[in-house]
Design a protein around this motif. Structure first.
Motif, short mmCIF file in Angstrom:
data_model
loop_
_atom_site.label_atom_id
_atom_site.label_comp_id
_atom_site.label_asym_id
_atom_site.label_seq_id
_atom_site.Cartn_x
_atom_site.Cartn_y
_atom_site.Cartn_z
N GLY A 212 0.80 -1.23 0.00
CA GLY A 212 0.00 0.00 0.00
C GLY A 212 0.82 1.27 0.00
O GLY A 212 0.29 2.35 -0.20
N LYS A 227 -2.82 7.60 -11.43
CA LYS A 227 -3.97 7.85 -10.56
C LYS A 227 -4.02 6.76 -9.50
O LYS A 227 -4.16 5.58 -9.81
CB LYS A 227 -5.25 7.83 -11.40
N ASN B 99 -16.97 -5.41 -5.57
CA ASN B 99 -16.64 -4.48 -6.66
C ASN B 99 -15.26 -4.75 -7.25
O ASN B 99 -14.33 -5.09 -6.51
CB ASN B 99 -16.66 -3.03 -6.15
N GLY B 101 -11.61 -4.45 -8.27
CA GLY B 101 -10.55 -3.68 -7.61
C GLY B 101 -10.46 -3.98 -6.13
O GLY B 101 -9.43 -3.78 -5.51
N GLN B 102 -11.57 -4.47 -5.55
CA GLN B 102 -11.53 -4.80 -4.12
C GLN B 102 -10.78 -6.11 -3.92
O GLN B 102 -10.76 -6.97 -4.80
CB GLN B 102 -12.94 -4.93 -3.56
N THR B 121 -12.08 0.95 -14.31
CA THR B 121 -11.62 1.50 -13.04
C THR B 121 -10.88 2.80 -13.35
O THR B 121 -10.20 2.91 -14.36
CB THR B 121 -10.67 0.53 -12.31
N ASP B 122 -11.06 3.74 -12.46
CA ASP B 122 -10.47 5.06 -12.70
C ASP B 122 -9.03 5.13 -12.26
O ASP B 122 -8.37 6.14 -12.45
CB ASP B 122 -11.25 6.12 -11.91
N ILE B 123 -8.55 4.09 -11.59
CA ILE B 123 -7.24 4.22 -10.96
C ILE B 123 -6.23 3.21 -11.50
O ILE B 123 -6.60 2.19 -12.06
CB ILE B 123 -7.35 4.08 -9.43
N ASP B 124 -4.96 3.54 -11.33
CA ASP B 124 -3.89 2.66 -11.79
C ASP B 124 -3.42 1.71 -10.69
O ASP B 124 -2.90 0.64 -10.96
CB ASP B 124 -2.70 3.51 -12.27
N ASP B 125 -3.60 2.13 -9.43
CA ASP B 125 -3.23 1.29 -8.30
C ASP B 125 -3.83 1.93 -7.06
O ASP B 125 -4.40 3.02 -7.15
CB ASP B 125 -1.70 1.19 -8.17
N GLY B 126 -3.69 1.25 -5.91
CA GLY B 126 -4.29 1.81 -4.71
C GLY B 126 -3.30 1.95 -3.57
O GLY B 126 -2.44 1.10 -3.38
N ALA B 127 -3.42 3.04 -2.81
CA ALA B 127 -2.61 3.22 -1.60
C ALA B 127 -3.47 2.82 -0.42
O ALA B 127 -4.66 3.12 -0.40
CB ALA B 127 -2.18 4.68 -1.48
#
Lengths: 360, 128
Positions: A212, A227, B99, B101-102, B121-127
């Motif tokens: 993360g 993004k 959903n 991405g989850q 999905t609007d994103i490239d990855d998640g923090a």
């Protein structure tokens, strides 16, 4: 006859344009952005490491090289008891006795850790090891310690007693029982080192995701920013409340949702206050830090969380190229001066952007 | 020579169809539901389970190294970890996900449940 020719021309134009109509304007951008990034994952540093490369990959071993480097750092810095050879274990085991010789890696991380301990006046303390071991949050042995145990442990936490000898690349903990814990900073360092390996291999566009903690290389190949979803602290992992745009930057979040255990209806999370000995109990639910280097974002995420909203925001504004996004337990979002519509967007209405930090 | 009625009708039809198609794409992108839950053990894909409103309840028993085990259940468009031998039970506490991405992660068992789907999905990855 002219009319017939004109008609034929109109048909021709319509049919030629038809495909672009059907797919819309997206087809143009798709070709550029969907250079099909390739990702690989591995379980390292007690979490998932995911590397995503947007460039053509010439060196097929690149992922393995990155994972090997992260693994090397983990072996040097872990305080997991099955790895007695780790440099940090040796440093801890020699507390109150002798200096330990260290690698460049470990020395650099200790130095950074001590720096953040100093600038936060010990709110973040790199020698918090004994308290972390006492609570054991995130392990099967997690428990609420007795008050006397906490009081006996607190005096062992003092970064001033971590002595660093740069010339000889060695360090010593001055009092026996002291322990360094690099859990709040080592992942950040590992991400920076992973980036170096990628750059050396000629990779220019990539995302490093270490449990993360995000580090991006440049922009995406088409020049657009990466993004990144910002975790909704109240929902399962992957459910994001906002989007952060990054260009050659690191993003690290810390929060009460990450690691915790519950006892008699009370939640005990993993961000411990080195002054009280208990999990920090302020209004912050999650904090995200954006910096150039991942090690700074990692250390600051814990530091700023512990400083709280007001003091934390003040410190962020004094640091160069450093931004922060705070989410408080009443779902209010506070941002530092460099965060704006261009680099941050809230996608869930229930989260409300605040204009300024107001004293509650 | 004038434009024949037939030519005009064809021309108008073509334009209507083109605009209609375009609007449909705008309003219902990828209307076909193809959500898939990916179950990965130690970075290897163990199995995939399609998730949609009509999918029947499925129970997946994972037998893992060192006598560890997990019970993953999917029902309609949701999937969750019902039981796990891991000490922290973070995976069970994560609850149900549905959903794209989850994900549900069990670090001790090196197991990940991830939902993939063509929904944009609007994103490239998640923090996190």
């Amino acid at each position: 006859m002219y009319v017939k020719k004109t008609l034929a021309l109109i048909y021709l134009v319509v049919f030629l344009l038809l495909p672009s109509f059907l797919t819309g304007c997206t087809s143009i951008t798709k070709d550029q952005t969907e250079a099909k990034p390739v990702s690989e994952t591995a379980f390292l540093m007690g979490t998932i490491a995911k590397i995503t490369i947007y460039d053509e990959i010439e060196d097929k071993q690149i992922f393995q090289k990155v994972f090997d480097r992260i693994s090397e750092i983990e072996d040097r810095m872990t305080i997991n008891e099955d790895n007695q050879k780790s440099e940090v274990m040796q440093l801890n085991n020699s507390a109150g006795q002798a200096y330990s010789k260290l690698s460049q890696d470990t020395f650099f991380v200790l130095e950074k850790g001590k720096y953040y301990s100093e600038i936060s006046k010990g709110q973040f303390d790199i020698t918090i090891g004994p308290l972390v071991k006492l609570w054991n949050i995130g392990t099967e042995k997690a428990r609420v310690p007795k008050e006397t145990e906490i009081q006996n442990t607190l005096p062992l936490i003092s970064y001033e007693n971590l002595l660093l000898d740069k010339e000889n690349l060695s360090a010593k903990l001055n009092n026996s029982g002291m322990m360094v814990d690099l859990g709040g900073i080592a992942k950040g360092y590992a991400a920076d080192e992973a980036a170096k390996i990628l750059i050396e291999a000629g990779i220019q566009h990539a995302i490093i995701n270490l449990g993360g903690n995000i580090l991006t290389l440049n922009t995406k190949p088409d020049g657009s920013y990466y993004k990144l979803g910002l975790q909704d602290p109240l929902e399962p992992r992957g459910d994001y409340m906002g989007i952060v745009m990054l260009n050659n930057q690191a993003l690290v979040s810390s929060g009460t949702y990450e690691r915790y255990f519950e006892l008699e209806g009370k939640r005990y999370h993993h961000i411990l206050n080195s002054k009280t000995g208990y999990p920090e109990d302020n209004t912050i639910m999650s904090i995200s830090i954006i910096t150039k280097e991942s090690i700074d974002a990692d250390a600051l995420s814990t530091t700023i969380f512990l400083l709280g909203l007001e003091e934390g925001m003040q410190m962020i504004e004094t640091l160069p190229s450093t931004e922060a996004i705070f989410i408080t337990s009443d779902k209010k979002v506070y941002i530092s001066s460099g965060i704006n519509d261009e680099n941050f967007e809230i996608v869930k209405d229930e989260y409300q952007l605040q204009k300024e930090v107001v004293t509650p | 020579m004038k434009i024949k009625k037939g030519d005009l009708i064809i021309l108008i039809l073509v334009i209507i169809v083109a605009i209609g198609w375009f609007l449909k794409d705008m309003m219902w992108p990828d209307s076909i539901n193809d959500k898939i839950a990916l179950i990965k053990v130690d970075s290897q894909i163990h199995s995939t389970i399609p998730l949609d409103a009509t999918a029947e309840r499925k129970e997946l028993h994972l037998e893992l190294p060192d006598n560890n085990h997990m019970l993953i259940i999917s029902e309609k468009d949701k999937i969750w970890v019902e039981e796990s031998s891991c000490p922290d039970k973070v995976c069970v506490k994560t609850g149900k996900i549905s959903n794209p991405g989850q994900s549900i992660v069990c670090l001790p068992n090196k197991t990940v449940v991830y939902i993939e789907g063509s929904e944009k999905t609007d994103i490239d990855d998640g923090a996190y």
